[in-house]
Design an enzyme around this catalytic site. Structure first.
Site, PDB file in Angstrom:
ATOM      1  N   ASP A   1      37.255  27.389  28.469  1.00 31.36           N
ATOM      2  CA  ASP A   1      37.340  27.246  27.005  1.00 31.36           C
ATOM      3  C   ASP A   1      36.749  25.936  26.500  1.00 31.36           C
ATOM      4  OD1 ASP A   1      38.537  29.665  27.137  1.00 31.36           O
ATOM      5  OD2 ASP A   1      40.529  29.019  26.514  1.00 31.36           O
TER       6      ASP A   1
ATOM      7  N   ASN B   1      36.584  30.382  32.894  1.00 33.16           N
ATOM      8  CA  ASN B   1      37.332  31.310  32.053  1.00 33.16           C
ATOM      9  C   ASN B   1      36.739  31.369  30.656  1.00 33.16           C
ATOM     10  OD1 ASN B   1      39.765  32.843  31.092  1.00 33.16           O
ATOM     11  ND2 ASN B   1      40.097  30.954  29.931  1.00 33.16           N
ATOM     12  N   GLU B   2      36.383  32.581  30.234  1.00 32.50           N
ATOM     13  CA  GLU B   2      35.954  32.851  28.857  1.00 32.50           C
ATOM     14  C   GLU B   2      34.757  32.000  28.437  1.00 32.50           C
ATOM     15  OE1 GLU B   2      40.202  34.335  26.970  1.00 32.50           O
ATOM     16  OE2 GLU B   2      39.673  32.211  26.784  1.00 32.50           O
ATOM     17  N   MET B   3      33.874  31.758  29.391  1.00 31.95           N
ATOM     18  CA  MET B   3      32.718  30.912  29.088  1.00 31.95           C
ATOM     19  C   MET B   3      31.672  31.663  28.264  1.00 31.95           C
ATOM     20  SD  MET B   3      33.897  28.272  30.405  1.00 31.95           S
ATOM     21  CE  MET B   3      32.525  27.297  29.822  1.00 31.95           C
TER      22      MET B   3
ATOM     23  N   SER C   1      34.382  34.782  33.602  1.00 30.66           N
ATOM     24  CA  SER C   1      35.229  35.917  33.266  1.00 30.66           C
ATOM     25  C   SER C   1      35.767  35.587  31.873  1.00 30.66           C
ATOM     26  CB  SER C   1      36.363  36.083  34.275  1.00 30.66           C
ATOM     27  OG  SER C   1      37.122  34.900  34.404  1.00 30.66           O
TER      28      SER C   1
END
Length: 935
Positions: A440, A477-479, A527
């Site tokens: 994030d 994560n959530e890139m 992801s």
């Protein structure tokens, strides 16, 4: 203090076999330590490993960090520097050929002194460092003292962020929770706050350290890479299961390695019987490492499988470094023979002919077999890792197995898991989707930062790779789905520049760390994402990412889903469609038993300041300690979920009312997530839909502290309603309703994750009114015999309920569905077993249904160690067995429905008991009806 860009070595976890020529290995945890801050006039006894908060708490200088609002009041600890100083090290031999300090983990920014001299500095929590202190020891006039000064991480990153010419990012891209500028540090990102946890920003020697003394021509093994793969296998590619196995071993060492060195190996099974032994071939020695490999014939070893898919066959391999028949060093690891690959290949014409939508696959295959990944997301189990014990993690992983989960996503931006957690997963058969610690935010891409990250990633890949439970590496994560999306919204003209920077880190730095050290593990840069267009095995960056290059009508990648408008919580039109769901969830309150661990009795009401401010959803985005504007939004979401869908608690006693509200939020969380697991396009039902969904990992498994979060297990291990619901819906064969509110069409699905077809399964259905009387619905079939394909979902019945609603009233109808089927678990050579599942459906919200008192009766049978629950008067919804504080107990089932006159026996497992068994006397039972009562 200048700490950036340091070029230092790193050291691995403790070896299992010490080189026979090591003269002296001093475990620094055995020394006496003090923790001090001169400016604050504080000096207290310390431990090693530890962190400053823990030692200050142990010495009585601060209160329990987890109590009340101490995460705010103790921020001065994070803003301060802390020095760990050893007692004189009396057991070192100054005549040794070499002496080394080995640090497994220092958190994070340090300056290290030995005998009053500066040794070096560190700036990465996740690297292992070693320093040659031979000269310093020999010149030391007394027994040496080791000192480690830990700088304040919040102060240091602020200094880094304010350096001239430092990189900046467009507004809104860097997600700040409490402390800012976390993207500049290689430290646990959630230490600076997250929406489910506190921001303590701890500092200290969080992992063990050693002093190693060697003679000439001897080595000390400091890290070991063992890679087990099929001959010809490459990352992200489906291997040939007929090929022999290759075991590649690469040993990192300190010391002097003679040129004539070779590698020998012995492979033993779990019964200590030698399976293979000999010398490794293709031996190659470079500065600090020696590598070799050997082929193991296919069929000479048993395969390792995840839980529920086969046995967890494990082997012990010993690798010896030998020169002129003298063993210079040795190490042992436990390994398994398996292939795990993330299949992102193009959907084939054959798949399309079977009804699968075009696009790309996105699922895991174990030993050549696709399977349905059932699980959740693991966050750090504690802010302070030194208090994370083997026993605590074994209990947590036992709950994973009891909950019928076979995969955990180890969320990025905590810490890389210690080896013992992978050991437990190896034994229990839990696949661990692992991630590098980025989340994030976008990150710097200067050479100093990237070099630091590469050494971190290379070390972690080599340390962990031998574990068969390792399923996958994700870059962060959530890139892509969040960070690049936010960037494109905030600064579309700069998108290309920042995307290139993203690729420098996640494609050109992290993937080579995986690709150059392992052939057995797949990698994806983010992801969640839409996957890649092409994969190049020749040179970095290896991937061409798909991003938003999407063909209409095709399905790509995996999804996550969060929506906090509870008015559409059960509207399936809202849900995304994908091949795999890696995150979905909703927050709830912990039980009152858990709240009492951290909150004073006077604060036990829903809107107390302490309760609200321990809720970090939504985060303050700053160091604001009165975040009521944001936290009330999160509290309101839970409140609205209850008020829209269930009877509203209104107990006369304030504490009982608070407890009832906590319980009600857990019911909503369980039903919301459960509806997604069984109904949604990308969950269990999706395995038989065009999207061919083969995985669902809800957010989140565990808690880092006592607070409102998305967890299914509370901080001390107590199961929330969600964990029981997920356990039920992760059964191998389930029956589930799918209701279209706009047409009143009700479909019934039977879903199987078995690898063989299910033939002649028996489906039964029965309508009731809420008083428990049976209803005869015209045209509704109550008994069916159905077949279900392997790893598939089938609609077994469809009917329109418009006329039934007119006849009986939608708010007075509840349907019981059940399926009985015979089948075999994968790789189960025994006789077939019976799989049973039961589910319930109601078209109206439970807040408007005609609920009635079910007359629940509870008794306990000591001989069978079971509780018996009976609904004597009416249908019981959300039957809940509760137990008092002081124990952690998992019932075989909870949060279930009972028909009138139905009696159910419930076993249990005691995971922890400080009550001496007295918890049994405090077990109670309730149902949703109890939420309507004032007393």
């Amino acid at each position: 203090m200048q700490l950036r860009g340091l070029r230092t070595g790193f050291i691995a976890i403790p070896i299992l076999f010490i080189s026979s020529q090591c003269q002296n290995v001093v475990d620094l945890s055995q020394s006496s330590w003090t923790v001090s801050n001169t400016a604050l006039n504080i000096s207290v006894p310390g431990r090693f490993p530890s962190q400053a908060h823990l030692d200050l708490y142990g010495a009585g200088k601060i209160g329990d960090p987890y109590h009340g609002l101490n995460d705010f009041s103790l921020r001065w600890v994070a803003w301060s520097n802390w020095t760990y100083t050893s007692a004189p090290l009396t057991s070192l031999d100054k005549s040794s050929a070499s002496t080394w300090l080995l640090f497994q983990g220092l958190d994070t920014f340090t300056s290290i002194g030995f005998c009053g001299e500066h040794v070096g500095s560190t700036n990465n929590q996740f690297r292992q460092y070693h320093f040659d202190v031979t000269r310093l020891l020999r010149s030391c006039p007394e027994d040496p003292v080791l000192s480690i000064n830990f700088g304040s991480a919040p102060n240091i990153v602020d200094e880094i962020a304010n350096e001239p010419g430092q990189e900046q990012w467009p507004f809104g891209v860097e997600q700040q929770f409490e402390f800012g500028n976390r993207q500049f540090m290689r430290k646990e990102q959630s230490d600076f706050g997250w929406d489910w946890g506190p921001a303590f920003a701890p500092a200290g020697p969080w992992l063990p350290a050693y002093c190693i003394q060697l003679e000439h021509s001897t080595v000390y093994v400091r890290n070991v890479l063992i890679d087990v793969y099929r001959h010809g296998q490459r990352n992200n590619r489906i291997p040939d299961q007929e090929k022999p196995w290759v075991v590649n071993a690469s040993i990192d060492y300190i010391g002097e390695l003679p040129e004539s060195s070779s590698l020998g190996y012995v492979l033993k099974n779990s019964s200590n019987i030698i399976i293979h032994k000999g010398e490794l071939q293709n031996v190659n020695a470079t500065l600090g490492s020696i590598t070799g490999d050997v082929e193991i014939p296919d069929g000479s070893v048993n395969l390792w499988w995840p839980t529920g898919l086969g046995p967890q066959s494990l082997y012990h391999i010993t690798i010896d470094i030998v020169s002129d028949d003298v063993r210079l060093g040795s190490t042992q690891r436990r390994i398994g023979f398996r292939t795990t690959v993330l299949n992102q290949d193009e959907v084939t014409g054959e798949q399309i002919d079977k009804g699968i939508a075009p696009g790309t696959n996105w699922h895991f295959e174990i030993n050549g077999h696709p399977f349905f990944a059932k699980g959740s997301n693991l966050i750090p189990p504690d802010t302070f890792w030194p208090r994370v014990t083997v026993d605590k993690m074994r209990a947590l992983f036992n709950s994973v197995i009891s909950g019928r989960q076979n995969m955990l996503r180890v969320w990025s931006s905590g810490a890389y898991l210690p080896g013992f957690m992978y050991d437990l997963a190896d034994e229990m058969g839990i696949l661990l989707w692992s991630e590098f610690e980025f989340s994030d935010s976008l990150y710097p891409v200067d050479s100093e930062f990237l070099d630091n990250v590469f050494e971190e990633a290379k070390y972690q890949v080599r340390r962990i790779n031998h574990h068969p439970s390792l399923a996958f590496w994700a870059g962060g994560n959530e890139m892509e789905n969040l960070e690049l999306s936010l960037l494109n919204q905030s600064a579309p003209d700069e998108y290309v520049r920042y995307k290139d920077e993203y690729e420098k880190l996640f494609l050109s730095t992290l993937f080579p760390a995986v690709f150059e050290n392992s052939r057995s593990i797949s990698y994806a840069p983010s992801s969640t994402s839409n996957g890649f267009i092409s994969l190049n095995s020749g040179k970095a960056p290896y991937f061409q990412e798909r991003y938003e290059s999407l063909a209409e009508g095709s399905i790509y990648g995996e999804t996550d889903y969060y929506k906090y408008d509870t008015s559409v919580a059960f509207d399936w039109h809202e849900y995304p469609v994908g091949r795999f769901s890696n995150e979905f969830g909703f927050h709830s309150m912990p039980s009152i038993q858990t709240w009492r661990q951290a909150v004073s009795p006077r604060d036990l009401h829903f809107n107390s300041s302490v309760i609200q401010l321990r809720n970090h959803h939504y985060p303050s985005g700053s160091l604001n300690t009165s975040n009521f504007d944001n936290t009330t939004k999160g509290m309101a979401e839970m409140t609205m979920g209850v008020e829209r869908w269930y009877p509203v608690p209104n107990k006369t006693d304030p504490t009982a009312n608070f407890s009832a509200w906590c319980h009600a939020t857990q019911i909503f969380q369980a039903e919301y997530c459960g509806a997604q697991i069984q109904k949604l396009q990308f969950y269990r039902r999706g395995s038989g839909q065009p999207q061919r969904t083969l995985g669902a990992l809800y957010w989140q498994l565990n808690d880092i502290w006592q607070a409102p979060t998305w967890s299914s297990i509370e901080y001390d291990g107590r199961w929330k309603m969600l964990h029981y619901t997920a356990k039920d819906l992760y059964s191998n064969i389930i029956i589930s309703p799918f209701f279209n509110e706009s047409t009143n069409e009700l479909e019934t699905y039977v879903t199987s994750d078995l690898w063989d077809d299910v033939v002649d399964a028996k489906v039964s259905a029965q309508w009731y009114d809420w008083s428990g009387e049976k209803l005869s619905v015209p045209g509704f079939e109550t008994h069916l015999a159905v077949d279900v394909g392997a790893l598939n979902s089938t609609c077994v019945h469809s009917t329109n309920l418009t006329s039934a609603f007119a006849l009986f009233g939608a708010n007075n109808m509840v349907l019981s569905l059940s399926v009985d089927a015979k089948g075999r678990l994968p790789n189960d050579e025994g006789v077939s077993r019976v799989f049973r599942h039961r589910n319930w459906f109601h078209a109206s919200r439970l807040s408007t249904t005609n609920l009635q008192d079910p007359g629940l009766v509870l008794d306990y049978d000591a001989s069978s160690r079971q509780f018996n629950v009976e609904a004597t008067k009416a249908v019981a919804a959300w039957v809940w067995l509760d137990y008092p504080a002081g124990a952690v107990v998992a019932f075989e089932a909870n949060g279930f429905y009972l028909a009138k006159g139905e009696r159910r026996s419930i076993g249990y497992e005691v995971k922890n008991d400080d009550t001496g068994g007295r918890w049994l006397d405090g077990v109670t039972v309730q149902s949703l009806w109890d939420q309507t009562l004032t007393d």
